[in-house]
Design a protein around this motif. Structure first.
Motif, PDB file in Angstrom:
ATOM      1  N   THR A 283       0.974  -1.231  -0.071  1.00 41.65           N
ATOM      2  CA  THR A 283      -0.018  -0.071  -0.048  1.00 41.65           C
ATOM      3  C   THR A 283       0.767   1.325  -0.105  1.00 41.65           C
ATOM      4  OG1 THR A 283      -1.861   1.111   0.922  1.00 41.65           O
ATOM      5  CG2 THR A 283      -0.268   0.008   2.552  1.00 41.65           C
ATOM      6  N   ARG A 284       0.406   2.227  -0.773  1.00 39.12           N
ATOM      7  CA  ARG A 284       0.815   3.581  -0.781  1.00 39.12           C
ATOM      8  C   ARG A 284       2.358   3.723  -1.312  1.00 39.12           C
ATOM      9  NH1 ARG A 284      -0.985   3.327   4.443  1.00 39.12           N
ATOM     10  NH2 ARG A 284       1.057   3.368   5.178  1.00 39.12           N
ATOM     11  N   ASN A 285       2.656   2.923  -2.065  1.00 43.85           N
ATOM     12  CA  ASN A 285       4.100   2.833  -2.740  1.00 43.85           C
ATOM     13  C   ASN A 285       3.896   3.487  -3.887  1.00 43.85           C
ATOM     14  OD1 ASN A 285       5.514   0.679  -0.899  1.00 43.85           O
ATOM     15  ND2 ASN A 285       3.497  -0.456  -1.615  1.00 43.85           N
ATOM     16  N   THR A 286       4.914   4.225  -4.365  1.00 46.80           N
ATOM     17  CA  THR A 286       5.245   4.777  -5.709  1.00 46.80           C
ATOM     18  C   THR A 286       6.075   3.948  -6.739  1.00 46.80           C
ATOM     19  OG1 THR A 286       4.651   7.053  -4.807  1.00 46.80           O
ATOM     20  CG2 THR A 286       5.646   7.036  -6.939  1.00 46.80           C
ATOM     21  N   ILE A 287       5.567   3.317  -7.795  1.00 44.03           N
ATOM     22  CA  ILE A 287       6.286   2.309  -8.469  1.00 44.03           C
ATOM     23  C   ILE A 287       6.249   2.800  -9.755  1.00 44.03           C
ATOM     24  CG2 ILE A 287       6.672   0.059  -9.211  1.00 44.03           C
ATOM     25  CD1 ILE A 287       4.919  -0.394  -6.799  1.00 44.03           C
ATOM     26  N   THR A 288       7.273   3.383 -10.357  1.00 42.41           N
ATOM     27  CA  THR A 288       7.227   3.843 -11.706  1.00 42.41           C
ATOM     28  C   THR A 288       8.509   3.511 -12.600  1.00 42.41           C
ATOM     29  OG1 THR A 288       8.646   5.692 -10.765  1.00 42.41           O
ATOM     30  CG2 THR A 288       6.091   6.071 -10.918  1.00 42.41           C
ATOM     31  N   ASP A 289       8.332   3.332 -13.883  1.00 40.55           N
ATOM     32  CA  ASP A 289       9.412   3.446 -15.024  1.00 40.55           C
ATOM     33  C   ASP A 289       9.969   2.071 -15.106  1.00 40.55           C
ATOM     34  OD1 ASP A 289       8.695   6.172 -16.298  1.00 40.55           O
ATOM     35  OD2 ASP A 289       9.563   6.736 -14.321  1.00 40.55           O
ATOM     36  N   HIS A 290       9.177   0.950 -14.969  1.00 36.98           N
ATOM     37  CA  HIS A 290       9.966  -0.271 -15.114  1.00 36.98           C
ATOM     38  C   HIS A 290       9.601  -0.678 -16.446  1.00 36.98           C
ATOM     39  CE1 HIS A 290       9.790   0.229 -10.609  1.00 36.98           C
ATOM     40  NE2 HIS A 290      10.794  -0.449 -10.790  1.00 36.98           N
ATOM     41  N   MET A 291      10.644  -1.469 -17.015  1.00 35.92           N
ATOM     42  CA  MET A 291      10.470  -2.035 -18.472  1.00 35.92           C
ATOM     43  C   MET A 291      11.476  -3.418 -18.516  1.00 35.92           C
ATOM     44  SD  MET A 291      11.127  -0.227 -21.943  1.00 35.92           S
ATOM     45  CE  MET A 291       9.936   1.004 -21.559  1.00 35.92           C
ATOM     46  N   LYS A 293      11.476  -7.834 -20.064  1.00 31.58           N
ATOM     47  CA  LYS A 293      10.644  -8.824 -20.961  1.00 31.58           C
ATOM     48  C   LYS A 293      10.574 -10.125 -19.763  1.00 31.58           C
ATOM     49  CE  LYS A 293      11.188  -7.043 -25.320  1.00 31.58           C
ATOM     50  NZ  LYS A 293      11.757  -7.397 -26.883  1.00 31.58           N
ATOM     51  N   SER A 294      11.206 -10.099 -18.717  1.00 28.81           N
ATOM     52  CA  SER A 294      11.089 -11.274 -17.671  1.00 28.81           C
ATOM     53  C   SER A 294       9.401 -11.405 -17.518  1.00 28.81           C
ATOM     54  CB  SER A 294      11.893 -10.858 -16.513  1.00 28.81           C
ATOM     55  OG  SER A 294      11.252 -11.695 -15.349  1.00 28.81           O
ATOM     56  N   PRO A 295       9.303 -12.720 -17.007  1.00 23.10           N
ATOM     57  CA  PRO A 295       8.173 -13.205 -16.679  1.00 23.10           C
ATOM     58  C   PRO A 295       7.526 -12.296 -15.436  1.00 23.10           C
ATOM     59  CG  PRO A 295       9.186 -15.149 -16.929  1.00 23.10           C
ATOM     60  CD  PRO A 295      10.031 -13.970 -17.227  1.00 23.10           C
ATOM     61  N   LEU A 296       8.630 -11.630 -14.561  1.00 26.88           N
ATOM     62  CA  LEU A 296       8.480 -11.008 -13.521  1.00 26.88           C
ATOM     63  C   LEU A 296       8.426  -9.619 -13.558  1.00 26.88           C
ATOM     64  CD1 LEU A 296      10.840 -13.529 -10.983  1.00 26.88           C
ATOM     65  CD2 LEU A 296       8.049 -13.377 -11.291  1.00 26.88           C
ATOM     66  N   SER A 297       8.605  -9.152 -15.024  1.00 28.93           N
ATOM     67  CA  SER A 297       8.402  -7.742 -15.103  1.00 28.93           C
ATOM     68  C   SER A 297       7.147  -7.005 -15.098  1.00 28.93           C
ATOM     69  CB  SER A 297       8.858  -7.424 -16.607  1.00 28.93           C
ATOM     70  OG  SER A 297      10.375  -7.839 -16.894  1.00 28.93           O
ATOM     71  N   GLY A 298       7.230  -5.837 -14.483  1.00 28.47           N
ATOM     72  CA  GLY A 298       6.213  -4.993 -14.357  1.00 28.47           C
ATOM     73  C   GLY A 298       6.002  -4.051 -13.021  1.00 28.47           C
ATOM     74  N   GLY A 299       5.104  -3.437 -12.739  1.00 28.87           N
ATOM     75  CA  GLY A 299       4.972  -2.577 -11.565  1.00 28.87           C
ATOM     76  C   GLY A 299       4.741  -3.339 -10.085  1.00 28.87           C
ATOM     77  N   ILE A 300       3.850  -3.936 -10.295  1.00 27.96           N
ATOM     78  CA  ILE A 300       3.550  -4.816  -8.903  1.00 27.96           C
ATOM     79  C   ILE A 300       3.026  -6.056  -9.708  1.00 27.96           C
ATOM     80  CG2 ILE A 300       2.028  -5.273  -6.905  1.00 27.96           C
ATOM     81  CD1 ILE A 300       1.668  -2.363  -6.592  1.00 27.96           C
ATOM     82  N   VAL A 301       3.777  -7.059  -9.357  1.00 26.85           N
ATOM     83  CA  VAL A 301       3.578  -8.400 -10.021  1.00 26.85           C
ATOM     84  C   VAL A 301       3.356  -9.511  -8.936  1.00 26.85           C
ATOM     85  CG1 VAL A 301       4.633  -9.939 -11.332  1.00 26.85           C
ATOM     86  CG2 VAL A 301       5.144  -7.740 -11.818  1.00 26.85           C
ATOM     87  N   LEU A 302       2.065 -10.427  -9.315  1.00 24.19           N
ATOM     88  CA  LEU A 302       1.900 -11.512  -8.423  1.00 24.19           C
ATOM     89  C   LEU A 302       2.134 -12.706  -9.258  1.00 24.19           C
ATOM     90  CD1 LEU A 302       0.571  -9.187  -6.636  1.00 24.19           C
ATOM     91  CD2 LEU A 302      -1.122 -11.023  -6.042  1.00 24.19           C
ATOM     92  N   PHE A 303       2.948 -13.701  -8.810  1.00 21.86           N
ATOM     93  CA  PHE A 303       3.432 -14.634  -9.782  1.00 21.86           C
ATOM     94  C   PHE A 303       3.716 -15.931  -9.005  1.00 21.86           C
ATOM     95  CE2 PHE A 303       6.119 -16.982 -12.625  1.00 21.86           C
ATOM     96  CZ  PHE A 303       5.418 -16.614 -13.934  1.00 21.86           C
ATOM     97  N   ILE A 316      -3.599  -5.378  -2.599  1.00 25.31           N
ATOM     98  CA  ILE A 316      -2.685  -4.219  -3.223  1.00 25.31           C
ATOM     99  C   ILE A 316      -3.728  -3.151  -3.552  1.00 25.31           C
ATOM    100  CG2 ILE A 316      -1.314  -3.754  -5.335  1.00 25.31           C
ATOM    101  CD1 ILE A 316      -0.791  -6.584  -3.876  1.00 25.31           C
ATOM    102  N   THR A 317      -3.540  -2.117  -2.574  1.00 25.36           N
ATOM    103  CA  THR A 317      -4.360  -0.994  -2.363  1.00 25.36           C
ATOM    104  C   THR A 317      -3.637   0.446  -2.451  1.00 25.36           C
ATOM    105  OG1 THR A 317      -6.108  -0.003  -0.913  1.00 25.36           O
ATOM    106  CG2 THR A 317      -4.542  -1.368   0.048  1.00 25.36           C
ATOM    107  N   ASN A 338      -6.855 -12.517  -3.949  1.00 26.08           N
ATOM    108  CA  ASN A 338      -6.069 -11.427  -4.093  1.00 26.08           C
ATOM    109  C   ASN A 338      -6.946 -10.143  -4.480  1.00 26.08           C
ATOM    110  OD1 ASN A 338      -3.357 -12.652  -3.504  1.00 26.08           O
ATOM    111  ND2 ASN A 338      -3.885 -13.770  -5.421  1.00 26.08           N
ATOM    112  N   THR A 339      -6.824  -8.826  -3.815  1.00 27.72           N
ATOM    113  CA  THR A 339      -7.570  -7.761  -4.143  1.00 27.72           C
ATOM    114  C   THR A 339      -6.702  -6.664  -4.868  1.00 27.72           C
ATOM    115  OG1 THR A 339      -7.642  -7.075  -2.124  1.00 27.72           O
ATOM    116  CG2 THR A 339      -9.385  -8.594  -2.609  1.00 27.72           C
ATOM    117  N   PHE A 340      -7.260  -5.808  -5.711  1.00 28.11           N
ATOM    118  CA  PHE A 340      -6.506  -4.569  -6.189  1.00 28.11           C
ATOM    119  C   PHE A 340      -7.471  -3.464  -6.243  1.00 28.11           C
ATOM    120  CE2 PHE A 340      -4.436  -8.441  -8.228  1.00 28.11           C
ATOM    121  CZ  PHE A 340      -3.261  -8.038  -8.205  1.00 28.11           C
TER     122      PHE A 340
END
Length: 354
Positions: A283-291, A293-303, A316-317, A338-340
């Protein structure tokens, strides 16, 4: 965040405020304070110390590894000008032989308690800058751990640790690594309120890794230029990893490229990743500018974890998640509960999470 977490943060902040700006020569030679200068042995001073003593390290470079087994001890330097680096000669103690800079080591049933490591730099070790095991209420603050081949600052089998205002950069694995145990499988350990806060984590493989642990807080850290920002790692063992909080962190541009390992695929462009975790609040995180091609790539990732365990009942709120690819929010599995909610974001996989 629980009242216990807040109490530990307040306590740690009070510790940081004490003794700031002092030098080895300006501090009084009070009973219980031992001053060490370059050319002296830190280990000899530690071995002679009693609970409650402070070992004060003057500015300079010390080429040795230090093993601490005494409770209630404070080992404090003058900041980044106090440097502990590998010895030029053969390893002299178990800590050096393991490739670590400082080791704080208790035993099962007899942890090292209420010990503080502060205001120094640990660089160039073949394993970890600082390694701790079987500790309770260890405080690590204002420590710089850089260019160590595995972890910057690492801990296992421990409770109620406080990791505050440290810098970990350019380490081979995680800048900060907390785990139940690294030598065997097993269920998650209750840390009883460990806190990782206000640290700067840059250029590592992963900024922060929390592996098979419960009841801790990762908050207000600055995490950038790693291959991945924050990992919460669990598996099928019970109790499961989770019941923790990741909040108020600034996580940006963790786009360094790292090859795959036996445990993880290649990493690049991951902000916060949960694998096999439960009941975690992000919660209340600032997550920016990730790029990436990994299966785990992205801002917030559940895997799913490496053994296929799913994430369950995570929240995830209230996060700000922008300009991440392939998506700001990624739910790459069919975990239950899981909730967004309430996140500021532009795109998700699958669609509809923003």
């Amino acid at each position: 965040m629980t009242k216990r977490h807040l109490a530990y943060l307040a306590c740690a902040a009070a510790l940081v405020a004490s003794g700031c700006g002092a030098t080895a020569d300006s501090l009084p030679a009070t009973p219980g304070t031992r001053t060490v200068r370059p050319g002296d042995s830190i280990q000899k001073a530690v071995d002679a110390a009693k609970p409650g003593d402070t070992i004060l390290l003057a500015a300079g470079t010390y080429r040795e590894s230090v093993r601490v087994t005494t409770s209630g001890l404070t080992l404090r330097g003058m900041g980044r000008s106090t440097v502990i680096a590998p010895a030029d000669k053969a390893a002299a103690n178990a800590c050096a032989k393991a490739g670590n800079g400082i080791c704080v080591e208790g035993t099962q049933g007899h942890p090292v308690t209420d010990t503080t490591i502060a205001s120094l730099a640990l660089t160039g070790f073949s394993k970890s800058g600082l390694w701790s095991t079987w500790t309770d209420r260890l405080t690590v603050r204002h420590v710089t751990a850089e260019k160590n081949k595995v972890w910057g600052i690492a801990q296992e089998r421990s409770t109620r640790g406080v990791f505050l205002d440290n810098t970990a950069r350019d380490n081979g694995d995680a800048g900060l690594f907390l785990a139940n145990t690294v030598a065997s499988e097993g269920g998650a350990t209750d840390t009883k309120g460990a806190v990782i806060a206000h640290n700067r984590l840059q250029g590592n493989r992963i900024g922060v890794t929390v592996r098979r642990l419960r009841d801790l807080t990762v908050m207000s850290n600055d995490v950038s230029a790693n291959c991945a920002g924050v990992f919460v790692v669990g598996d099928e063992n019970r109790p499961r990893a989770g019941a923790l909080t990741v909040s108020d962190n600034a996580i940006r541009q963790n786009n360094k490229s790292c090859p795959k390992t036996t445990r993880l695929p290649a990493l690049q462009g991951s902000g916060i990743v949960l694998t096999g975790a439960e009941n975690t609040l992000v919660t209340r995180n600032t997550i920016t500018d990730h790029m990436g091609k990994s299966p785990l790539s992205g801002g917030i990732v559940l895997f799913r974890s490496m053994v296929g365990a799913s994430n369950e009942r995570n929240q995830i709120t209230g996060n700000t998640v922008r300009r991440n690819a392939p998506a700001d929010l990624v739910n790459g599995e069919a975990g239950k509960g899981n909730t967004f909610q309430g996140n500021t974001c532009g795109a998700s996989k699958p669609a509809g999470l923003c």
